[in-house]
Design a protein around this motif. Structure first.
Motif, PDB file in Angstrom:
ATOM      1  N   GLY A 151       0.828  -1.190   0.000  1.00  0.00           N
ATOM      2  CA  GLY A 151       0.000   0.000   0.000  1.00  0.00           C
ATOM      3  C   GLY A 151       0.863   1.240   0.000  1.00  0.00           C
ATOM      4  N   TYR A 152       0.251   2.329  -0.332  1.00  0.00           N
ATOM      5  CA  TYR A 152       0.990   3.588  -0.455  1.00  0.00           C
ATOM      6  C   TYR A 152       0.440   4.624   0.510  1.00  0.00           C
ATOM      7  CZ  TYR A 152       2.212   0.922  -4.509  1.00  0.00           C
ATOM      8  OH  TYR A 152       2.629  -0.118  -5.317  1.00  0.00           O
ATOM      9  N   ASP A 153      -0.554   4.211   1.260  1.00  0.00           N
ATOM     10  CA  ASP A 153      -1.260   5.131   2.137  1.00  0.00           C
ATOM     11  C   ASP A 153      -1.881   4.288   3.256  1.00  0.00           C
ATOM     12  OD1 ASP A 153      -3.816   6.714   2.848  1.00  0.00           O
ATOM     13  OD2 ASP A 153      -2.653   8.078   1.585  1.00  0.00           O
ATOM     14  N   ARG A 154      -2.096   4.857   4.418  1.00  0.00           N
ATOM     15  CA  ARG A 154      -2.723   4.100   5.525  1.00  0.00           C
ATOM     16  C   ARG A 154      -4.093   3.566   5.134  1.00  0.00           C
ATOM     17  NH1 ARG A 154      -0.759   3.829  10.720  1.00  0.00           N
ATOM     18  NH2 ARG A 154      -2.713   2.917  11.353  1.00  0.00           N
ATOM     19  N   THR A 155      -4.814   4.368   4.333  1.00  0.00           N
ATOM     20  CA  THR A 155      -6.178   3.952   3.979  1.00  0.00           C
ATOM     21  C   THR A 155      -6.184   2.695   3.104  1.00  0.00           C
ATOM     22  OG1 THR A 155      -6.139   5.473   2.120  1.00  0.00           O
ATOM     23  CG2 THR A 155      -7.153   6.283   4.140  1.00  0.00           C
ATOM     24  N   ASP A 156      -5.041   2.401   2.439  1.00  0.00           N
ATOM     25  CA  ASP A 156      -4.965   1.179   1.624  1.00  0.00           C
ATOM     26  C   ASP A 156      -5.117  -0.076   2.487  1.00  0.00           C
ATOM     27  OD1 ASP A 156      -4.581   2.569  -0.690  1.00  0.00           O
ATOM     28  OD2 ASP A 156      -2.398   2.428  -0.644  1.00  0.00           O
ATOM     29  N   PHE A 157      -4.882   0.062   3.783  1.00  0.00           N
ATOM     30  CA  PHE A 157      -4.900  -1.109   4.666  1.00  0.00           C
ATOM     31  C   PHE A 157      -6.207  -1.241   5.454  1.00  0.00           C
ATOM     32  CE2 PHE A 157      -0.552  -0.018   3.818  1.00  0.00           C
ATOM     33  CZ  PHE A 157       0.005  -1.248   3.507  1.00  0.00           C
ATOM     34  N   VAL A 158      -7.150  -0.355   5.140  1.00  0.00           N
ATOM     35  CA  VAL A 158      -8.457  -0.449   5.807  1.00  0.00           C
ATOM     36  C   VAL A 158      -9.364  -1.287   4.912  1.00  0.00           C
ATOM     37  CG1 VAL A 158     -10.444   0.843   6.658  1.00  0.00           C
ATOM     38  CG2 VAL A 158      -8.134   1.780   6.943  1.00  0.00           C
ATOM     39  N   GLU A 159      -9.796  -2.441   5.414  1.00  0.00           N
ATOM     40  CA  GLU A 159     -10.617  -3.338   4.612  1.00  0.00           C
ATOM     41  C   GLU A 159     -12.090  -2.985   4.780  1.00  0.00           C
ATOM     42  OE1 GLU A 159      -9.215  -7.327   5.543  1.00  0.00           O
ATOM     43  OE2 GLU A 159      -7.713  -7.028   3.992  1.00  0.00           O
ATOM     44  N   SER A 160     -12.745  -2.778   3.667  1.00  0.00           N
ATOM     45  CA  SER A 160     -14.142  -2.326   3.695  1.00  0.00           C
ATOM     46  C   SER A 160     -15.106  -3.505   3.795  1.00  0.00           C
ATOM     47  CB  SER A 160     -14.443  -1.539   2.419  1.00  0.00           C
ATOM     48  OG  SER A 160     -14.408  -2.436   1.329  1.00  0.00           O
ATOM     49  N   LYS A 161     -16.349  -3.169   4.034  1.00  0.00           N
ATOM     50  CA  LYS A 161     -17.407  -4.192   4.078  1.00  0.00           C
ATOM     51  C   LYS A 161     -17.439  -4.954   2.755  1.00  0.00           C
ATOM     52  CE  LYS A 161     -22.361  -3.972   3.724  1.00  0.00           C
ATOM     53  NZ  LYS A 161     -23.514  -3.088   3.823  1.00  0.00           N
ATOM     54  N   GLN A 162     -17.288  -4.221   1.639  1.00  0.00           N
ATOM     55  CA  GLN A 162     -17.330  -4.861   0.330  1.00  0.00           C
ATOM     56  C   GLN A 162     -16.204  -5.884   0.177  1.00  0.00           C
ATOM     57  OE1 GLN A 162     -20.125  -4.032  -1.061  1.00  0.00           O
ATOM     58  NE2 GLN A 162     -19.681  -5.770  -2.398  1.00  0.00           N
ATOM     59  N   THR A 163     -15.000  -5.486   0.583  1.00  0.00           N
ATOM     60  CA  THR A 163     -13.850  -6.405   0.501  1.00  0.00           C
ATOM     61  C   THR A 163     -14.099  -7.641   1.351  1.00  0.00           C
ATOM     62  OG1 THR A 163     -12.360  -4.555   0.200  1.00  0.00           O
ATOM     63  CG2 THR A 163     -11.363  -6.583   0.995  1.00  0.00           C
ATOM     64  N   LEU A 164     -14.610  -7.423   2.553  1.00  0.00           N
ATOM     65  CA  LEU A 164     -14.829  -8.531   3.486  1.00  0.00           C
ATOM     66  C   LEU A 164     -15.936  -9.461   3.002  1.00  0.00           C
ATOM     67  CD1 LEU A 164     -14.558  -6.326   6.685  1.00  0.00           C
ATOM     68  CD2 LEU A 164     -12.888  -8.032   5.967  1.00  0.00           C
ATOM     69  N   MET A 165     -16.937  -8.892   2.315  1.00  0.00           N
ATOM     70  CA  MET A 165     -18.024  -9.721   1.774  1.00  0.00           C
ATOM     71  C   MET A 165     -17.566 -10.462   0.516  1.00  0.00           C
ATOM     72  SD  MET A 165     -21.285  -7.199   2.219  1.00  0.00           S
ATOM     73  CE  MET A 165     -22.453  -8.276   1.404  1.00  0.00           C
ATOM     74  N   THR A 166     -16.772  -9.788  -0.301  1.00  0.00           N
ATOM     75  CA  THR A 166     -16.301 -10.413  -1.539  1.00  0.00           C
ATOM     76  C   THR A 166     -15.487 -11.658  -1.231  1.00  0.00           C
ATOM     77  OG1 THR A 166     -16.289  -8.279  -2.619  1.00  0.00           O
ATOM     78  CG2 THR A 166     -14.988 -10.004  -3.668  1.00  0.00           C
TER      79      THR A 166
END
Ligand code: SF4
Ligand code: SF4
Length: 198
Positions: A151-166
């Motif tokens: 990642g290039y930013d801290r936000t790249d490491f925040v996993e969203s609901k969509q990612t977790l559901m996918t």
């Protein structure tokens, strides 16, 4: 009885020979690995391993069955998120890295659902307390893949609901290997995009 302290020889008490020996070992490995990496780049000596560290994610170790990998949010048979936004996982989380925003569900038979569900994987310690705390088996860590490792930013490491559901969808439809393949594909795409942007 207290064991006798080993006595150092005169040469050992000088320390310098041992320091030089250590530097020689490190230099030998460095030169060997550097030479092998250069040979690999030009397509030679591919059968000889360049470094002793595992080149994750390109290489993987065999994980034990109890390995706690990346999280996923489980799904109902209709594909909707199972989570009821009860906040028990976020309350149990010792790292305070689960962020949930609850909302009223349009279906009156469903009380609440997570409008936003995020896990900050830079803060997560992979203890599994969230999984233990969930009363409805809505979160699991049985994916056998690590979370995002680049990642290039801290936000790249925040996993969203969509990612977790996918993850749950891919796991159900194509299995664990597909999860790893998707992660590697995203990794290579992001690396290529970053290289082009340089
Ligand atoms: S594994 Fe532990 S630290 Fe990570 S989100 Fe779950 S409870 Fe929090
Ligand atoms: S994942 Fe489970 S414990 Fe966490 S908010 Fe959803 S239902 Fe509650």
């Amino acid at each position: 009885m207290v064991p006798a302290t080993p006595r150092l020889s005169w040469a050992e008490r000088l320390y310098l020979p041992e320091v030089l020996r250590g530097i020689a070992v490190t230099t030998r490995h460095f030169v060997r690995n550097l030479a092998l990496h250069i040979l690999h780049v030009v397509g030679l000596a591919k059968d000889r391993r360049a470094a002793v560290t595992t080149q994750y994610p390109e290489e993987r170790k065999i994980y034990p069955q109890g390995f706690r990998g990346a999280h996923r949010l489980t799904l109902k048979p209709d594909g909707a998120v199972r989570c009821t936004a009860c906040f028990l996982c976020a309350t149990a989380c010792p790292a305070k890295c689960i962020h949930i925003e609850a909302g009223e569900h349009p279906d009156p038979s469903v009380e609440k659902y997570p409008v936003r569900y995020e896990i900050d994987t830079l803060q997560c310690i992979y203890c599994g307390m969230c999984v233990e705390a969930c009363p409805c088996d809505a979160i699991r860590m049985d994916t056998f893949v690590h979370p995002r490792i680049w990642g290039y930013d801290r936000t790249d490491f925040v996993e969203s609901k969509q990612t977790l559901m996918t993850r749950s969808r891919v796991l159900a439809e194509r299995g664990r290997e597909a999860l790893m393949e998707e992660m590697l594909r995203d990794y290579r795409e992001d690396e290529a995009a970053a290289a082009e942007g340089r």
